[in-house]
Design an enzyme around this catalytic site. Structure first.
Site, mmCIF file in Angstrom:
data_model
loop_
_atom_site.group_PDB
_atom_site.id
_atom_site.type_symbol
_atom_site.label_atom_id
_atom_site.label_comp_id
_atom_site.label_asym_id
_atom_site.label_seq_id
_atom_site.Cartn_x
_atom_site.Cartn_y
_atom_site.Cartn_z
ATOM 1 C CB VAL A 199 66.995 57.608 -61.768
ATOM 2 C CG1 VAL A 199 67.043 58.809 -60.836
ATOM 3 C CG2 VAL A 199 65.672 57.581 -62.540
ATOM 4 C CB CYS A 200 71.536 55.181 -60.166
ATOM 5 S SG CYS A 200 70.294 54.565 -59.026
ATOM 6 C CB THR A 201 73.254 56.423 -65.133
ATOM 7 O OG1 THR A 201 73.210 55.006 -64.962
ATOM 8 C CG2 THR A 201 74.361 56.799 -66.094
ATOM 9 C CB THR A 212 69.333 51.777 -62.328
ATOM 10 O OG1 THR A 212 70.071 52.460 -61.328
ATOM 11 C CG2 THR A 212 69.146 50.313 -61.953
ATOM 12 C CG LEU A 266 76.439 57.561 -59.182
ATOM 13 C CD1 LEU A 266 77.650 57.432 -58.301
ATOM 14 C CD2 LEU A 266 75.218 57.853 -58.356
#
Ligand code: BEZ
Length: 211
Positions: A44-46, A42, A49
């Site tokens: 935003v998560c990318t 996804t 991280l």
């Protein structure tokens, strides 16, 4: 009952991208950050991280271990890692917990059913060397976190755990701090021989103590 500051962080066994861990053993007397993201692959998560990977040396410098979690599988974590380095320019350099049965997410109250009953929210737990919870924050899926702010809070937590001080609004490492109101002036004279400025009897400002 949700986890509260001062509670012992619940222990668990988990599969991670670095192998199986028992959480309390993994903490091993360090400070630790456990954070969840809603879903692999996804956008935003990318970005988040990649940012944690970029900041890893800053966590290391503070003696803080970092571990991520989502309800995805280890295979998904490993496959997604390629996208993270490709798009963010930083390779994953910390373990990621696979929690497909949501056992750990439930244990830590990372599932907020009114937001999503299947995915975790963006939780951050800062855990002290005593394995007790020092900070928890929750962001919605739509808002990426500011991990520089997490580092700033850790600086405050580490300082205030050693000295009888609190940190004022927007404080950053090296700036003046506040002498805790529970310390009398007489006690403060012993701990802060360099003195302080009294703006109000309850608001005494002093240079940041050096270790
Ligand atoms: C994201 O990381 O972009 C995201 C994940 C879950 C829901 C919405 C956004």
């Amino acid at each position: 009952m949700s986890l509260q500051l001062g509670d012992l962080a619940p222990d668990f066994i988990a599969d991670t991208t670095d192998g199986q861990i028992r959480f309390h053993e993994w903490i091993d007397g360090s400070w630790a950050v456990l954070f969840s993201h809603p879903k692999d692959f996804t956008p935003v998560c990318t970005t988040e991280l990649g940012e944690v990977a970029r900041l890893k040396p800053e966590f290391d410098r503070r003696g803080v271990k970092v571990i991520g979690l989502s309800v995805d599988s280890i295979d998904d974590h490993r496959a997604w890692a390629g996208d993270i380095v490709e798009t963010q320019g930083h390779a994953l350099n910390f373990p990621m917990i696979a929690d497909p049965d949501r056992r750990i997410a439930e244990l830590y109250g990372m599932i907020h059913p009114k937001a999503s009953d299947t995915l975790t929210v963006r939780s951050v737990f800062v855990i002290g060397p005593d394995k007790k919870l020092k900070l928890s924050i929750t962001y919605p899926a739509s808002t990426g976190r500011n991990f520089e702010e997490i580092l700033r809070v850790i600086d405050s937590l580490q300082l205030t755990s050693k000295h009888s001080v609190a940190t004022p609004v927007n404080w950053r490492q090296g700036e003046d701090v506040i002498i805790v109101p529970s310390l009398s002036d007489e006690q403060a004279r012993e701990k802060f021989p360099g003195g302080w400025r009294t703006l109000k009897p309850y608001l005494r400002v002093t240079p940041q103590p050096q270790d």
